[in-house]
Scaffold this active site. Structure first.
Site, mmCIF file in Angstrom:
data_model
loop_
_atom_site.group_PDB
_atom_site.id
_atom_site.type_symbol
_atom_site.label_atom_id
_atom_site.label_comp_id
_atom_site.label_asym_id
_atom_site.label_seq_id
_atom_site.Cartn_x
_atom_site.Cartn_y
_atom_site.Cartn_z
ATOM 1 C CB SER A 58 -0.822 -0.032 1.060
ATOM 2 O OG SER A 58 -1.828 -0.940 1.395
ATOM 3 N N GLY A 242 -4.248 -1.736 -0.761
ATOM 4 C CA GLY A 242 -3.440 -1.379 -1.902
ATOM 5 C C GLY A 242 -3.362 0.043 -2.259
ATOM 6 N N GLY A 244 -2.655 3.910 -4.349
ATOM 7 C CA GLY A 244 -3.225 4.681 -5.488
ATOM 8 C C GLY A 244 -4.645 5.223 -5.077
ATOM 9 C CB CYS A 270 -6.977 -0.860 2.957
ATOM 10 S SG CYS A 270 -6.503 -1.272 4.851
ATOM 11 C CG PHE A 271 -7.341 0.304 -2.781
ATOM 12 C CD1 PHE A 271 -7.352 1.597 -2.909
ATOM 13 C CD2 PHE A 271 -7.295 -0.435 -4.006
ATOM 14 C CE1 PHE A 271 -7.137 2.291 -4.171
ATOM 15 C CE2 PHE A 271 -7.247 0.219 -5.319
ATOM 16 C CZ PHE A 271 -7.343 1.615 -5.510
ATOM 17 C CD GLN A 274 -9.646 4.065 -0.203
ATOM 18 O OE1 GLN A 274 -9.027 4.049 -1.256
ATOM 19 N NE2 GLN A 274 -8.638 4.565 0.574
ATOM 20 C CG ASN A 312 -0.539 2.804 4.104
ATOM 21 O OD1 ASN A 312 -0.601 4.017 3.987
ATOM 22 N ND2 ASN A 312 -0.194 1.885 3.543
ATOM 23 N N GLY A 314 -4.488 7.232 2.044
ATOM 24 C CA GLY A 314 -4.707 8.572 1.758
ATOM 25 C C GLY A 314 -6.111 9.039 0.958
ATOM 26 C CG PHE A 315 -7.441 8.303 -2.131
ATOM 27 C CD1 PHE A 315 -7.876 9.593 -2.901
ATOM 28 C CD2 PHE A 315 -5.931 7.931 -2.276
ATOM 29 C CE1 PHE A 315 -6.956 10.157 -3.701
ATOM 30 C CE2 PHE A 315 -5.139 8.545 -3.236
ATOM 31 C CZ PHE A 315 -5.737 9.576 -3.869
ATOM 32 C CG HIS A 362 -4.029 -2.803 7.492
ATOM 33 N ND1 HIS A 362 -3.530 -3.895 6.168
ATOM 34 C CD2 HIS A 362 -3.919 -1.788 7.250
ATOM 35 C CE1 HIS A 362 -3.160 -2.775 5.366
ATOM 36 N NE2 HIS A 362 -3.272 -1.639 5.592
ATOM 37 C CD GLU A 364 -3.678 -6.956 7.531
ATOM 38 O OE1 GLU A 364 -2.749 -5.976 7.617
ATOM 39 O OE2 GLU A 364 -4.772 -6.577 7.542
#
Length: 395
Positions: A58, A242, A244, A270-271, A274, A312, A314-315, A362, A364
């Site tokens: 990530s 992940g 981006g 996480c990703f 989103q 972790n 940023g979006f 996360h 995990e």
């Protein structure tokens, strides 16, 4: 083991500079590999777990600054690698360990940074940089050392400013597996069924825990098509963490939307949170400086319990944190299940009419904490109940 000093070839000498896109400069010493590197500079607030941070896919494309002042004292080992290599674009620390002392250490962190070509900088006031980012926001940056240090200030700033920003960037292809691989359900646990994991930057601990919860794990490249997933016919679907911008992942969003319409149970982290938000029809946006570290407080609205989480990102998903919502994409009712106690950012989504939920952190937790580990059990129960309630189904 006795304390050891990193080998001379892993300890670069000479000056280095961190340059931000607003022209701010921080001078320090070279750390890790020497040369130049570009990326978005962000800060991670974990007091431990630097190796898990460095090997988390990530962080691809990001220059990571550790707010903990002393980094590297426990060395590095193979067991704590969360992927095949270090992914950060650069590394910023205040005080790198001059020697390592830990019975699990197999080498120094310095050696791993050099081996993977990670350009870093040490000896700067990381607290000052963190405060600057917190006020001005995450921004493009570069680290310059060795021959790259001879570039003029103007040329260094030009290189920093001309790089693409994280907004609009799709990085899944850089971090995903090149081909499918399978991990069977762990021995001694009840098998629940198969789960397709779309690898957008998955960590090894996630795959391990899914296996230990009774899933035959099928890890798939990020470019996997709808027809390919339907041919596999998994019992459940998982989207990983992940790097981006989620707004640049239309293929994965459309794949998820169609599989949700198929009724496939879904868990995203996480990703993956989103992308669930986008599949449901909500928007996403870039946070000023993001959430990174292993001490982020989150409220679980279902239980009222506060979880300290590893994050972790940023979006974030753009949705109100209270009330039931109708999915703009026609996938039924949705509610925000978790939110950040620091800034009320959406930290989880729960679908009320289809078997799907996700969180923005996360569970995990490699490295810790483990407050959110129960989510694996929650998903296991969801898939198991779904199988038992479907006529003719078989786990």
């Amino acid at each position: 083991m006795a304390s050891t000093v990193p080998p001379a070839q892993a300890r670069p000498t000479g000056a280095a500079v961190l340059v931000l896109e607003d022209g701010t400069r921080y001078e320090g010493r070279a750390y890790g590999a020497t040369g130049q590197t570009l990326g978005e500079v962000v800060f991670a607030t974990g007091m431990t777990g630097y190796q898990e941070t460095l090997t988390d896919p990530s962080y691809a494309g990001q220059i990571v600054l550790m707010t903990a002042p002393h980094i590297g004292n426990t060395g590095a080992n193979d067991a704590d690698m969360e992927s095949r290599k270090i992914w950060v674009a650069g590394f910023v620390v205040r005080d790198p360990a001059r020697r390592i002392s830990n019975f699990r250490a197999e080498r120094s962190l310095d050696e791993d940074l050099v081996a993977d070509g990670v350009v870093g900088i040490s000896g700067i006031d990381t607290r000052a940089v963190t405060r600057h980012i917190r006020s001005a926001g995450a921004m493009r940056a570069g680290v310059f050392s060795g021959e790259a240090l001879s570039l003029s200030d103007e040329e260094q700033l030009r290189l920093v400013a001309e790089q693409a920003s994280m907004a609009g960037k799709n990085l899944s292809a850089e971090v995903t597996t090149e081909e499918r691989y399978d991990v069977p359900a762990a021995e001694g646990v009840e098998r629940i069924g198969s789960i397709a994991v779309l690898d957008l930057g998955v960590k090894r601990a996630t795959i391990t825990y899914l296996s230990e919860h009774g899933f035959d794990v099928i890890v798939l490249p990020a470019t996997t098509t709808l027809a390919e997933v339907r041919e596999i016919a998994p019992d459940a679907l998982f989207y990983s963490n992940g790097p981006g911008d989620p707004a640049a992942s239309d293929l994965q969003v459309e794949l998820l939307r169609e599989l949700l319409r198929d009724g496939l149970p879904y868990f995203g982290i996480c990703f993956g949170n989103q992308l669930l938000g986008r599949a449901l029809g909500f928007g996403t946006y870039k946070l000023p400086f993001g959430h990174r570290g292993i001490n982020q407080p989150v409220l679980d609205k279902r239980t009222g319990r506060v979880e300290i989480t590893s994050q972790n990102h940023g979006f974030a998903v753009d949705a109100p944190i209270e009330g039931e919502l109708d999915s703009p994409a026609g996938l039924g009712r949705v509610q925000v299940s978790h939110y950040s106690l620091n800034d009320q950012v959406v930290e989880g989504l729960e679908c009320l009419d289809i078997p799907a939920f996700s969180v923005q952190y996360h569970p995990e937790a490699a490295a810790g904490p483990h407050d959110a580990f129960y989510l694996f059990d929650r998903f296991r129960a969801l898939v198991k109940d779904r199988a038992h309630s479907t006529p003719g189904s078989e786990a």
